[in-house]
Design an enzyme around this catalytic site. Sequence first.
Site, mmCIF file in Angstrom:
data_model
loop_
_atom_site.group_PDB
_atom_site.id
_atom_site.type_symbol
_atom_site.label_atom_id
_atom_site.label_comp_id
_atom_site.label_asym_id
_atom_site.label_seq_id
_atom_site.Cartn_x
_atom_site.Cartn_y
_atom_site.Cartn_z
ATOM 1 N N LYS A 34 14.177 -30.502 -7.391
ATOM 2 C CA LYS A 34 14.834 -31.807 -7.514
ATOM 3 C C LYS A 34 15.337 -31.961 -8.949
ATOM 4 O O LYS A 34 14.576 -31.840 -9.901
ATOM 5 C CB LYS A 34 13.854 -32.941 -7.195
ATOM 6 C CG LYS A 34 14.496 -34.320 -7.332
ATOM 7 C CD LYS A 34 13.596 -35.420 -6.810
ATOM 8 C CE LYS A 34 12.675 -36.001 -7.824
ATOM 9 N NZ LYS A 34 13.307 -36.891 -8.819
ATOM 10 N N ASP A 73 19.091 -35.783 -7.215
ATOM 11 C CA ASP A 73 18.571 -37.146 -7.072
ATOM 12 C C ASP A 73 19.289 -38.085 -8.043
ATOM 13 O O ASP A 73 18.770 -38.435 -9.093
ATOM 14 C CB ASP A 73 17.059 -37.077 -7.369
ATOM 15 C CG ASP A 73 16.358 -38.407 -7.284
ATOM 16 O OD1 ASP A 73 16.903 -39.339 -6.656
ATOM 17 O OD2 ASP A 73 15.247 -38.517 -7.836
ATOM 18 N N LYS A 98 20.919 -41.049 -6.858
ATOM 19 C CA LYS A 98 20.826 -42.421 -6.305
ATOM 20 C C LYS A 98 22.117 -43.215 -6.495
ATOM 21 O O LYS A 98 22.144 -44.259 -7.163
ATOM 22 C CB LYS A 98 19.668 -43.176 -6.957
ATOM 23 C CG LYS A 98 18.310 -42.498 -6.788
ATOM 24 C CD LYS A 98 17.191 -43.399 -7.324
ATOM 25 C CE LYS A 98 15.815 -42.793 -7.162
ATOM 26 N NZ LYS A 98 15.522 -41.661 -8.042
ATOM 27 N N ASP A 127 27.616 -47.880 -5.609
ATOM 28 C CA ASP A 127 28.861 -48.419 -6.166
ATOM 29 C C ASP A 127 29.720 -48.856 -4.991
ATOM 30 O O ASP A 127 29.249 -48.860 -3.847
ATOM 31 C CB ASP A 127 29.556 -47.326 -7.015
ATOM 32 C CG ASP A 127 30.418 -47.929 -8.118
ATOM 33 O OD1 ASP A 127 31.142 -48.904 -7.835
ATOM 34 O OD2 ASP A 127 30.389 -47.429 -9.248
ATOM 35 N N THR A 164 9.938 -47.922 -5.614
ATOM 36 C CA THR A 164 8.504 -48.286 -5.646
ATOM 37 C C THR A 164 8.168 -49.094 -6.893
ATOM 38 O O THR A 164 7.124 -49.717 -6.969
ATOM 39 C CB THR A 164 7.619 -47.026 -5.586
ATOM 40 O OG1 THR A 164 8.178 -46.039 -6.448
ATOM 41 C CG2 THR A 164 7.526 -46.487 -4.187
ATOM 42 N N ARG A 213 4.520 -33.491 -11.738
ATOM 43 C CA ARG A 213 3.523 -33.085 -12.734
ATOM 44 C C ARG A 213 2.373 -32.250 -12.195
ATOM 45 O O ARG A 213 1.828 -31.432 -12.935
ATOM 46 C CB ARG A 213 3.000 -34.332 -13.454
ATOM 47 C CG ARG A 213 4.036 -34.886 -14.417
ATOM 48 C CD ARG A 213 3.787 -36.308 -14.786
ATOM 49 N NE ARG A 213 4.087 -37.220 -13.688
ATOM 50 C CZ ARG A 213 4.026 -38.535 -13.768
ATOM 51 N NH1 ARG A 213 3.657 -39.098 -14.898
ATOM 52 N NH2 ARG A 213 4.337 -39.287 -12.737
HETATM 53 O O1 C5P Z 1 5.255 -36.114 -11.518
HETATM 54 P P1 C5P Z 1 5.349 -36.775 -10.171
HETATM 55 O O2 C5P Z 1 4.825 -35.893 -9.027
HETATM 56 O O3 C5P Z 1 4.757 -38.156 -10.145
HETATM 57 O O4 C5P Z 1 6.928 -36.919 -9.916
HETATM 58 C C1 C5P Z 1 7.441 -37.480 -8.747
HETATM 59 C C2 C5P Z 1 8.934 -37.442 -8.750
HETATM 60 O O5 C5P Z 1 9.400 -38.219 -7.658
HETATM 61 C C3 C5P Z 1 9.593 -38.006 -10.011
HETATM 62 O O6 C5P Z 1 10.801 -37.278 -10.231
HETATM 63 C C4 C5P Z 1 9.877 -39.448 -9.616
HETATM 64 O O7 C5P Z 1 10.962 -39.989 -10.301
HETATM 65 C C5 C5P Z 1 10.189 -39.305 -8.134
HETATM 66 N N1 C5P Z 1 9.970 -40.521 -7.324
HETATM 67 C C6 C5P Z 1 8.755 -41.187 -7.232
HETATM 68 N N2 C5P Z 1 8.636 -42.296 -6.439
HETATM 69 C C7 C5P Z 1 9.683 -42.762 -5.763
HETATM 70 C C8 C5P Z 1 10.909 -42.103 -5.847
HETATM 71 C C9 C5P Z 1 11.020 -40.975 -6.645
HETATM 72 O O8 C5P Z 1 7.787 -40.760 -7.831
HETATM 73 N N3 C5P Z 1 9.527 -43.799 -4.969
#
Ligand code: C5P
Length: 231
Positions: free
Chosen positions: A32, A59, A61, A64, A119, A211
Site C-alpha cells: 500500500k 491509497d 482517497k 472532488d 476511523t 508497523r
Molecule cells: O501501522 P499500522 O498497521 O497501524 O498501519 C495501518 C495502515 O492502514 C496505515 O497506512 C493507516 O493509514 C491505514 N488505515 C488505518 N485505518 C483506517 C484506514 C487506513 O489504519 N481506517
Amino acid sequence: MGKAVIIACDFKDKQETLNFLNKFENEKLYLKIGMELFYSEGPEIVREIKKRGHKIFLDLKLHDIPNTVEKAMRTLANLDVDMTNVHASGTIKMMEAGLRGLTKEDGTRPLLIAVTQLTSTSQKAMEDDLLIKEKIEDVVMHYAENSKKAGLDGVVCSPLEVQAVKNRCGKDFLTITPGIRFSTDSKDDQSRITTPAKAKELGSDYIVVGRSITKAENPIEAYRKCVEDFC
Ligand code: C5P
C-alpha cells in the site's frame, strides 16, 4: 478471490522504501502506497515498485467533483496499479465517475474501493462538524451500500464490521481491513485491533498491515507469520 496481506509502506521517501523492499529479495508482495510517499516521490515510485513485480494498492482517497475524479483516475489507471480508492462521501455520482475513469478501453481496471467514515472521525465530530445526526455505524453501512450501488468492489473497514458489510452488500463485496496487530505487539495509535488469525475468522478479504511488519525486528518473519495466519 484470494486473500492477501497488504503491507502499508508508510515510509517517508523512496530510499527508505527500497531499503525495506530489498530485505525481501525476489518475493512478490502487495504494497500500500499512501499520500506521504506518493506526494514526496510522485508517480515514479509506483513505476519503480511495479517494475519489481509487486502489486500496489494506491491509497490516495480521492474526493472532488465527478469530472475531476474521473480524469485523475484515468491517470492512475495508466500507472497500472492493482487497487485504489475514493471517499464514499463524494456521492454515488462521484464514485461512478471514478470507476469510468479507471476502466481501460479493453474493459479491464484496477479494483476500486471506498473509504466510508474515517476511523479518526468520532460520532461527536460527525454531528458537530459535518451535521450528520445518524449513528456512525449506520452511516458506515449506508456509505458501503452506496459504494456497492456505484459499482465499486468493496470498502475499507474494521475486521469487526466485515460481517455487517457482507450482510448488507453481499459476500463478494470486498472488505479491506487495517488495524491489525499480533497479540504480542504494541497497539501504537490503533484502538480497536484484531490479529491476522481473527481477521481471517471474521471473513476479511485483505488485511493491511503496517508497523507490525515494517517495525518488526525481523520483517520477513513477521510478514510470513501474517500470511500463515491469514491466508
Ligand atoms: O501501522 P499500522 O498497521 O497501524 O498501519 C495501518 C495502515 O492502514 C496505515 O497506512 C493507516 O493509514 C491505514 N488505515 C488505518 N485505518 C483506517 C484506514 C487506513 O489504519 N481506517
